[in-house]
Design an enzyme around this catalytic site. Structure first.
Site, PDB file in Angstrom:
ATOM      1  N   ASN A  63      65.497  23.207  60.856  1.00 27.58           N
ATOM      2  CA  ASN A  63      64.446  23.133  59.831  1.00 27.58           C
ATOM      3  C   ASN A  63      65.101  23.184  58.445  1.00 27.58           C
ATOM      4  O   ASN A  63      66.332  23.277  58.327  1.00 27.58           O
ATOM      5  CB  ASN A  63      63.400  24.243  60.047  1.00 27.58           C
ATOM      6  N   ASP A 252      57.096  22.485  70.653  1.00 20.88           N
ATOM      7  CA  ASP A 252      57.653  23.461  69.710  1.00 20.88           C
ATOM      8  C   ASP A 252      57.427  22.998  68.266  1.00 20.88           C
ATOM      9  O   ASP A 252      57.157  23.798  67.378  1.00 20.88           O
ATOM     10  CB  ASP A 252      59.147  23.637  69.999  1.00 20.88           C
TER      11      ASP A 252
END
Ligand SMILES: CC(C)(COP(=O)(O)OP(=O)(O)OC[C@H]1O[C@@H](n2cnc3c(N)ncnc32)[C@H](O)[C@@H]1OP(=O)(O)O)[C@@H](O)C(=O)NCCC(=O)NCCS
Length: 350
Positions: A63, A252
């Site tokens: 991320n 996810d």
């Protein structure tokens, strides 16, 4: 999500430095693998029940804050399990087959993995029943500049061999040799326990409620999110059905969007409850992955994720629930310390 540029550029410097070390390491690893293959072929031990994969973590695995997505770790775990399971099931005569993922036991993400670290994924077959096999997988993350290693994840997956000639034909699994009678007995107990749990918790076919218009902040509707994905060849096995790891990665991703929308901070996957894969998803299908908050505690969020599949042309006609699961996410501050999570508001303002 709050992204610091400094953090990102530091991360890419780390990647540059580690690339050279990784290339050297990969070269010596491939030499070792060839040696193992030669040894295995000579002794017959190549019918091995263990497999090892190593991969450096790149920015597109992570991320914006540099934390590797839990979904990517799950995908690597599934890949390692599929290799060892498929290899083992093809050590017998008869149809060639592929090991299809049918279940992942509850999995916890024990330490965060960052860009530039190398993940070592070790998968081992630990139990076989007549038509299924259990693979236990361990993920270690290594900082190859310092040599520091940490346990990132441990998972147990169940696979079923499906014939390549006819995907609906389930093959028998060659039995493994156990190190001891106790080990065999423990495996049998795990097999019985998951079988019992599956009977008790069949997939819930309920519909996901659509979000209300203009939902209030911190309500379920505010963070509820969906992702629509067309299943392409790169998502699929040799059978042309979606890899379990690809599905888990999408799940996810959606759960992460829900968590980030609720907290407005950096978030990470803490754990995933047991997932059962009851139905296959064929190449060319459209999958709709939807996540919504089901519970918020002081420092964690539980998110239910539903995966529905349908044909691209007759979207509503043949729609079916392929998978569902509960993910737990935590919100992190800039030093990766857990933050309190905003309480969940009821839509009527309570
Ligand atoms: C594999 C599949 C065909 C099995 O169908 P099924 O109707 O459950 O078949 P059966 O009841 O005959 O079970 C066959 C074996 O699978 C095992 N099994 C089935 N579902 C399982 C699950 N969720 N977890 C663990 N084992 C499972 C059974 O225990 C049995 O083994 P055993 O005879 O040694 O006990 C079906 O579950 C399927 O297609 N699942 C999707 C697989 C997939 O596409 N994975 C990726 C998803 S994205």
């Amino acid at each position: 999500m709050d992204c610091s540029r400094a953090q990102q550029s530091q991360a890419s410097d780390e990647v540059d430095k580690t690339t050279a070390v990784v290339e050297k390491q990969q070269h010596s690893q491939s030499k070792q693998v060839s040696k193992d293959v030669r040894e295995g072929e000579k002794t017959g031990a190549w019918k091995c029940t263990k497999n090892h994969l190593s991969r450096i973590m790149w920015p597109d695995d992570a991320n914006v804050a540099g934390n590797v997505h839990g979904g990517n770790i799950l995908k690597m775990i599934e890949e390692a399990g599929c290799i060892v399971g498929t290899r083992h099931c093809n050590t017998q005569n008869g149809d060639r087959c592929l090991a299809a993922l049918v279940r992942v036991e509850k999995t916890e993400f024990l330490s965060p993995v960052f860009i530039g670290e190398v993940t070592h994924v070790t998968a081992e077959i630990t139990h076989t029943s007549k038509h299924s096999l259990e693979v236990q997988v361990k993920v270690m993350a290594e900082n190859i500049l310092t040599g520091a290693k940490k346990l990132a994840n441990k998972a147990a997956l169940w696979y079923v061999p499906c014939s390549l000639q006819n995907v609906d034909k389930i093959m028998e699994v060659p039995p493994i040799k156990y190190a001891s009678a106790e080990q065999e007995e423990e495996g049998r107990k795990r097999y019985e326990a998951q079988k019992m749990e599956r009977l008790e918790t069949k997939a819930r076919p309920e519909e996901m409620m659509p979000s209300p218009p203009n939902p209030e902040k911190h309500t379920v509707g505010f963070s509820q999110s969906s992702l629509i994905h067309l299943v392409g060849p790169s998502d699929c096995t040799l059978h042309d059905y979606v890899h379990g790891g690809v599905t888990m990665k999408l799940m996810d991703e959606v759960a992460g969007i829900v968590a980030a929308r609720h907290c407005n901070t950096n978030i990470v996957t803490a754990s995933v409850d047991a997932i059962n894969f009851h139905r296959k998803i064929k190449k060319g299908c459209v999958v709709t992955v939807t996540g919504r908050l089901t519970f918020v505690s002081n420092k964690s969020m539980e998110i239910e994720v539903l995966v529905d599949a349908s044909s691209v042309v007759e979207a509503e006609k043949g729609k079916y629930r392929a998978v569902s699961a509960f993910f737990t996410f935590i919100s992190l501050d800039k030093d990766n310390k857990p933050l309190p999570v905003p309480a969940l508001k009821y839509s009527n303002g309570k």
